[in-house]
Scaffold this motif. Structure first.
Motif, PDB file in Angstrom:
ATOM      1  N   HIS A 615      52.870  39.881  38.714  1.00  0.00           N
ATOM      2  CA  HIS A 615      51.646  40.476  38.183  1.00  0.00           C
ATOM      3  C   HIS A 615      50.442  39.807  38.816  1.00  0.00           C
ATOM      4  O   HIS A 615      50.414  38.594  38.981  1.00  0.00           O
ATOM      5  CB  HIS A 615      51.575  40.303  36.663  1.00  0.00           C
ATOM      6  CG  HIS A 615      52.611  41.089  35.918  1.00  0.00           C
ATOM      7  ND1 HIS A 615      52.434  42.411  35.579  1.00  0.00           N
ATOM      8  CD2 HIS A 615      53.844  40.747  35.469  1.00  0.00           C
ATOM      9  CE1 HIS A 615      53.515  42.846  34.941  1.00  0.00           C
ATOM     10  NE2 HIS A 615      54.368  41.858  34.870  1.00  0.00           N
ATOM     11  N   GLU A 616      49.471  40.608  39.148  1.00  0.00           N
ATOM     12  CA  GLU A 616      48.246  40.047  39.715  1.00  0.00           C
ATOM     13  C   GLU A 616      47.436  39.369  38.615  1.00  0.00           C
ATOM     14  O   GLU A 616      47.391  39.838  37.483  1.00  0.00           O
ATOM     15  CB  GLU A 616      47.417  41.164  40.365  1.00  0.00           C
ATOM     16  CG  GLU A 616      48.048  41.728  41.622  1.00  0.00           C
ATOM     17  CD  GLU A 616      47.138  42.734  42.323  1.00  0.00           C
ATOM     18  OE1 GLU A 616      45.924  42.691  42.059  1.00  0.00           O
ATOM     19  OE2 GLU A 616      47.647  43.542  43.102  1.00  0.00           O
ATOM     20  N   PRO A 617      46.788  38.254  38.945  1.00  0.00           N
ATOM     21  CA  PRO A 617      45.985  37.555  37.925  1.00  0.00           C
ATOM     22  C   PRO A 617      44.761  38.372  37.530  1.00  0.00           C
ATOM     23  O   PRO A 617      44.242  39.164  38.326  1.00  0.00           O
ATOM     24  CB  PRO A 617      45.583  36.254  38.636  1.00  0.00           C
ATOM     25  CG  PRO A 617      45.637  36.576  40.098  1.00  0.00           C
ATOM     26  CD  PRO A 617      46.732  37.580  40.259  1.00  0.00           C
ATOM     27  N   ARG A 618      44.292  38.164  36.292  1.00  0.00           N
ATOM     28  CA  ARG A 618      43.098  38.865  35.787  1.00  0.00           C
ATOM     29  C   ARG A 618      42.135  37.828  35.223  1.00  0.00           C
ATOM     30  O   ARG A 618      42.572  36.851  34.597  1.00  0.00           O
ATOM     31  CB  ARG A 618      43.481  39.859  34.690  1.00  0.00           C
ATOM     32  CG  ARG A 618      44.459  40.915  35.129  1.00  0.00           C
ATOM     33  CD  ARG A 618      44.930  41.750  33.951  1.00  0.00           C
ATOM     34  NE  ARG A 618      43.890  42.658  33.475  1.00  0.00           N
ATOM     35  CZ  ARG A 618      43.994  43.360  32.349  1.00  0.00           C
ATOM     36  NH1 ARG A 618      45.067  43.250  31.582  1.00  0.00           N
ATOM     37  NH2 ARG A 618      43.013  44.169  31.966  1.00  0.00           N
ATOM     38  N   LEU A 619      40.840  38.056  35.445  1.00  0.00           N
ATOM     39  CA  LEU A 619      39.813  37.133  34.958  1.00  0.00           C
ATOM     40  C   LEU A 619      38.906  37.867  33.978  1.00  0.00           C
ATOM     41  O   LEU A 619      38.498  39.003  34.230  1.00  0.00           O
ATOM     42  CB  LEU A 619      38.978  36.598  36.131  1.00  0.00           C
ATOM     43  CG  LEU A 619      37.920  35.543  35.789  1.00  0.00           C
ATOM     44  CD1 LEU A 619      38.585  34.225  35.385  1.00  0.00           C
ATOM     45  CD2 LEU A 619      36.972  35.314  36.957  1.00  0.00           C
ATOM     46  N   PHE A 620      38.604  37.194  32.842  1.00  0.00           N
ATOM     47  CA  PHE A 620      37.709  37.756  31.833  1.00  0.00           C
ATOM     48  C   PHE A 620      36.585  36.766  31.547  1.00  0.00           C
ATOM     49  O   PHE A 620      36.827  35.557  31.471  1.00  0.00           O
ATOM     50  CB  PHE A 620      38.459  38.021  30.519  1.00  0.00           C
ATOM     51  CG  PHE A 620      39.553  39.043  30.626  1.00  0.00           C
ATOM     52  CD1 PHE A 620      39.325  40.370  30.299  1.00  0.00           C
ATOM     53  CD2 PHE A 620      40.831  38.683  31.045  1.00  0.00           C
ATOM     54  CE1 PHE A 620      40.336  41.313  30.392  1.00  0.00           C
ATOM     55  CE2 PHE A 620      41.848  39.615  31.141  1.00  0.00           C
ATOM     56  CZ  PHE A 620      41.601  40.936  30.812  1.00  0.00           C
ATOM     57  N   GLU A 621      35.391  37.300  31.362  1.00  0.00           N
ATOM     58  CA  GLU A 621      34.261  36.487  30.901  1.00  0.00           C
ATOM     59  C   GLU A 621      34.224  36.556  29.378  1.00  0.00           C
ATOM     60  O   GLU A 621      34.280  37.633  28.798  1.00  0.00           O
ATOM     61  CB  GLU A 621      32.956  37.036  31.475  1.00  0.00           C
ATOM     62  CG  GLU A 621      31.731  36.276  30.996  1.00  0.00           C
ATOM     63  CD  GLU A 621      30.440  36.940  31.433  1.00  0.00           C
ATOM     64  OE1 GLU A 621      29.448  36.225  31.599  1.00  0.00           O
ATOM     65  OE2 GLU A 621      30.424  38.178  31.598  1.00  0.00           O
ATOM     66  N   CYS A 622      34.167  35.395  28.723  1.00  0.00           N
ATOM     67  CA  CYS A 622      34.086  35.333  27.264  1.00  0.00           C
ATOM     68  C   CYS A 622      32.688  34.836  26.913  1.00  0.00           C
ATOM     69  O   CYS A 622      32.349  33.694  27.220  1.00  0.00           O
ATOM     70  CB  CYS A 622      35.136  34.370  26.698  1.00  0.00           C
ATOM     71  SG  CYS A 622      36.808  34.726  27.263  1.00  0.00           S
ATOM     72  N   SER A 623      31.885  35.684  26.299  1.00  0.00           N
ATOM     73  CA  SER A 623      30.488  35.323  26.110  1.00  0.00           C
ATOM     74  C   SER A 623      29.929  35.908  24.824  1.00  0.00           C
ATOM     75  O   SER A 623      30.360  36.968  24.383  1.00  0.00           O
ATOM     76  CB  SER A 623      29.672  35.822  27.310  1.00  0.00           C
ATOM     77  OG  SER A 623      28.289  35.666  27.086  1.00  0.00           O
ATOM     78  N   THR A 652      47.407  34.626  34.352  1.00  0.00           N
ATOM     79  CA  THR A 652      48.305  34.691  35.509  1.00  0.00           C
ATOM     80  C   THR A 652      49.695  35.181  35.109  1.00  0.00           C
ATOM     81  O   THR A 652      50.639  35.043  35.866  1.00  0.00           O
ATOM     82  CB  THR A 652      48.437  33.293  36.175  1.00  0.00           C
ATOM     83  OG1 THR A 652      49.104  32.403  35.276  1.00  0.00           O
ATOM     84  CG2 THR A 652      47.070  32.744  36.536  1.00  0.00           C
ATOM     85  N   TRP A 653      49.797  35.721  33.911  1.00  0.00           N
ATOM     86  CA  TRP A 653      51.020  36.263  33.302  1.00  0.00           C
ATOM     87  C   TRP A 653      51.938  35.158  32.774  1.00  0.00           C
ATOM     88  O   TRP A 653      52.318  35.158  31.623  1.00  0.00           O
ATOM     89  CB  TRP A 653      51.791  37.174  34.267  1.00  0.00           C
ATOM     90  CG  TRP A 653      52.778  38.056  33.518  1.00  0.00           C
ATOM     91  CD1 TRP A 653      54.103  37.813  33.289  1.00  0.00           C
ATOM     92  CD2 TRP A 653      52.493  39.308  32.869  1.00  0.00           C
ATOM     93  NE1 TRP A 653      54.656  38.834  32.545  1.00  0.00           N
ATOM     94  CE2 TRP A 653      53.679  39.766  32.281  1.00  0.00           C
ATOM     95  CE3 TRP A 653      51.341  40.071  32.725  1.00  0.00           C
ATOM     96  CZ2 TRP A 653      53.750  40.968  31.569  1.00  0.00           C
ATOM     97  CZ3 TRP A 653      51.413  41.259  32.021  1.00  0.00           C
ATOM     98  CH2 TRP A 653      52.612  41.693  31.458  1.00  0.00           C
TER      99      TRP A 653
END
Length: 830
Positions: A615-623, A652-653
């Motif tokens: 799985h491709e990694p995913r990035l989230f902004e938490c704000s 990164t799963w």
């Protein structure tokens, strides 16, 4: 549309963006300097070829709010033809103005500009070096900004947003009193982008803080000359739209068929979905709670079914009464998007590497061997370190504490590696990188520990973290889900007891029989886990240790290797000093089965070669910058997307990272932690709730984190800390300037007569203790004899060096040569 076929022949599969607009029903190429500018009355087709070895292709068609139905239909047809031109492998996306996907926005790092009108109405896209311009852009967003043309009037302004008054040769940025730092910085980048791409770098940029307009009198004169005097109160802030991409756990799969002569859409399954639900002879619609629609085209589906996929998705949206702005993705079997795969419980690729573990070799291979780490290879390839979740070769220092009476009690070194399910432990691992100590703090929580002890372990972790000035990376370890590096630091001595405690003076219950499952091929990946003492716990692929009052049996399954047997022997010696009786699967004496309650079926298939799901990694902004806590996804992310004002979640799963920015507030930190747990619980693929959650602090990132980012710059934070765009050179915050832009603009009737540039070069204090420091920078031809002009920085004092180059001499030496030269150029020393 025959001309389009000739156009398709000339379209190259080259990495990067290619954009066309629909003009008089034809595809017309958009010049590169106009990328990111979109007329509201038009439709666009965007082709993106990735830079990875596979050169995967994404096709987007963008619909302006004022575009005609005919143009929208033409764009959809061209997208289908373009897809066929590339053999059906691209993923297609339907984008609606103001509701674009995160992936689409990621192509335009400096922001999108929505322009009034359209190409057909006589507007040209962008003419470089044209200065007869007067427009006002309303800028919104923090991660991905949009600038929309609005009426050039004070009536368009509000207190919460940023506005750019573009006058051709000058761009004035006005920051609303309630706008935040990130919005201001992004607007600066958009202004710079306009200056550099549309004005050949010759426009001047000035910035006004709306709360301190009196600090920028010259700029305000310009604004008043264009907008007139402001009358009455300015409008209140407009709330930011709720970001999409927050995952929806309610996912439904529909089968689309026209076998009966009419279109039938039938619900097949709800989440969690499995890959075997997709049949190659059909098309499917995946509905992610109404937030996005994905269409999957099987290889055996008819041409008509495949061509009408996008139209069916739009029809599905209308039938469900979903908003017209609902996102749509269309993909073919074998060319699925990463987001699509994420919605399935497991996903395997044809020809994908198989085996019980991942290989350390680069690329796909047929046979997977578990091999030892070459620590130098990890440092040479951070991506490998990230994928293997190893920061080093586990040769650092280890300290272990147990929670006793809610306090920390140091564990006897002779028992390191022994963890009891009734306890909680803190494990501090210390290693060196670039001659600087780095720390990982593991928080291991036993399955049978009390709630008070679990809470105390988290509290004591904070105390220990504070003791090391916040430097440790914190990793929560769920019993039975120990990360690879955690196993490695105990050098094959890791033993997990199901219950009981390791506290001295406490007598643990000693059952008549205990069974341990041993897994691993060497000391870096081996652990023994206590399992129920019954025959059904056995597995033909592993080594088991059966300990009774009289005997210790070492049972070898048929599927285990010689290395696994050797590690089984080593662990058996740790657990008991008694002589061991070796038992081969299928040759067990009766005395072996008695303590297990008799013979019974167990997992006896030859090694369960479950394919590893990639799985491709995913990035989230938490704000909570908008006033409420939100998680927003960042597509095509880089290190620059890590915002020091926020918390970022990297998935990164196999692991969840929470990156804490230096300026993140306490509320965000607390909410992010609970949101990470909730993110796993609600994931539509039915994720494992025991997935490790690792806390990483800005400036202390381990390679297991940095390896997911291309070209990680370890010195980025230190260099950024030396420049603060919110501070005006010489003090104050009212009139900061874009890098390379003006600090103030003096004008009358919009004509710029003089400019004072704010790149800092004039504002530095004159270096002390050395009269020729300015000569070193500005007059290289007049250097004293014997001075090397290419090494002028060596003749500066330490204070002058730091002042000019923005970092210490030692940090400068650690930078790569290209980065050193870049800094020297900016300082005028190259």
């Amino acid at each position: 549309m025959t001309e389009a076929h000739d156009l398709f022949k000339n379209i190259q599969r080259k990495p990067g963006l290619q954009i066309w607009t629909i003009n008089k029903m034809q595809m017309v190429a958009v010049p590169e300097q106009a990328f990111g500018n979109f007329f509201e009355g038009d439709c666009y087709i965007i082709l993106n070829v990735s830079n990875n070895p596979a050169q995967s292709i994404d096709i987007h068609y963008w619909i302006g709010n004022s575009s005609s139905q005919d143009e929208q239909g033409a764009a959809a047809i061209y997208v289908t033809q373009l897809d066929e031109n590339f053999g059906g492998s691209p993923v297609q996306y339907r984008e609606v103005q103001g509701h674009e996907s995160v992936k689409f926005k990621s192509y335009f790092k400096n922001g999108l500009i929505y322009k009034k009108g359209g190409v057909a109405s006589g507007f040209t896209h962008v003419e470089t070096n044209v200065y007869n311009i007067q427009r006002l852009l309303h800028v919104k967003g923090t991660k991905h900004v949009t600038g929309r043309e609005v009426e050039v009037s004070w009536n368009s302004f509000n207190l919460g947003d940023v506005f750019l008054l573009d006058l051709g040769k000058a761009i004035i940025q006005w920051n609303g009193p309630q706008s935040n730092r990130q919005e201001k910085l992004k607007a600066v980048m958009l202004a710079q982008d306009i200056r550099d791409r549309e004005r050949g770098g010759r426009a001047q940029i000035g910035v006004i803080e709306g709360a301190q307009e009196e600090a920028s009198p010259e700029l305000m004169k310009v604004m008043v000359s264009v907008l007139g005097q402001r009358i009455g109160q300015m409008k209140e802030a407009i709330p930011d739209d709720k970001p999409g991409q927050n995952q929806i756990s309610n996912v439904k799969l529909y089968q689309v068929s026209d076998a009966s002569g009419q279109l039938l859409v039938q619900e097949v399954a709800v989440s969690p979905l499995t890959q075997d639900l997709l049949c190659s002879s059909d098309c499917y619609i995946l509905d992610q709670g109404g937030t996005s629609i994905m269409v999957w085209k099987g290889k055996g589906a008819s041409n008509e079914e495949r061509r009408s996929a996008m139209g069916r998705a739009v029809g599905f949206i209308k039938a469900k009464n979903y908003p017209a702005s609902t996102k749509v993705e269309v993909m073919s079997e074998g060319g699925e998007s990463a987001m699509f795969k994420q919605l399935f419980k497991s996903w395997t690729e044809k020809g994908q590497t198989q085996g019980l573990g991942k290989t350390h070799s680069v690329g796909k291979i047929a046979k997977v061997d578990q091999v030892k780490f070459d620590v130098m290879e990890l440092h040479a390839q951070p991506k490998l370190a990230a994928q293997e979740r190893m920061v080093d070769d586990a040769s650092g220092q280890v300290q272990v504490w147990r929670i006793e009476n809610l306090e920390l009690k140091e564990v006897d070194r002779s028992t390191y590696g022994q963890f009891y399910g009734g306890d909680c432990y803190l494990v501090l691992y210390t290693y060196n990188r670039a001659n600087k100590p780095q720390y990982i703090l593991y928080i291991w929580q036993g399955r049978h520990a009390t709630q008070d002890e679990v809470t105390a372990s988290a509290y004591q972790a904070v105390n220990l973290d504070n003791k090391y000035n916040g430097a440790p990376t914190q990793v929560r370890v769920v019993m039975g889900k120990e990360p690879r590096h955690f196993m490695a630091i105990f050098k094959g001595r890791l033993i997990i007891f199901e219950g009981g405690t390791g506290r001295s003076g406490v007598v643990n219950p000693d059952p008549a029989a205990r069974l341990f499952q041993v897994r691993g091929t060497h000391e870096l990946n081996t652990k023994a886990t206590e399992v129920p003492a019954r025959a059904s716990s056995l597995n033909t692929n592993d080594v088991f240790l059966l300990k009774t009052y009289q005997t210790v049996f070492l049972w070898y399954g048929k599927g285990c290797s010689g290395d696994e047997r050797e590690m089984g022997k080593a662990v058996a010696d740790l657990l008991s000093g008694q002589d061991k009786q070796t038992v081969m699967e299928g040759q067990e004496p009766a005395a072996f089965w008695v303590p297990l309650g008799g013979k019974a079926p167990y997992a006896s298939d030859k090694r369960l070669e479950e394919e590893v799901s990639l799985h491709e990694p995913r990035l989230f902004e938490c704000s909570n910058q908008t006033g409420r806590f939100l998680m927003t996804e960042v597509a095509d992310f880089t290190q620059d997307d890590l915002d020091e004002d926020d918390v970022m979640l990297l998935d990164t799963w196999d692991e969840i990272f929470l990156w804490i920015g230096n300026s993140a507030n306490q509320y965000e930190i607390q909410e992010s932690s609970s949101s990470a747990v909730e993110y796993l619980k609600t994931h539509p693929a039915g994720r494992d709730a025991g997935t490790p959650i690792t806390t990483v602090k800005q400036g202390y990132e381990p390679p297991t984190f940095t390896g997911w980012f291309n070209a990680w710059d370890a010195h980025k934070w230190s260099s950024l800390n030396n420049t603060d765009l919110n501070k005006k050179p010489g003090g104050g915050v009212g009139n900061y300037s874009a890098p390379g832009g003006p600090g103030s603009i003096r004008s009358h009737n919009q004509r710029m007569s003089s400019v004072q540039f704010g790149d800092g070069s004039q504002n530095r204090a004159k270096p002390s203790g050395m009269q020729n420091s300015e000569q070193l920078v500005k007059m290289p031809n007049q250097l004293p004899q014997g001075l090397d002009p290419e090494k002028r920085e060596e003749y500066l004092s330490d204070a002058e060096f730091e002042n000019l180059l923005g970092c210490t001499r030692a940090n400068f030496q650690r930078l790569p040569k290209w980065r050193q030269n870049d800094l020297k150029k900016k300082a005028g020393l190259f």
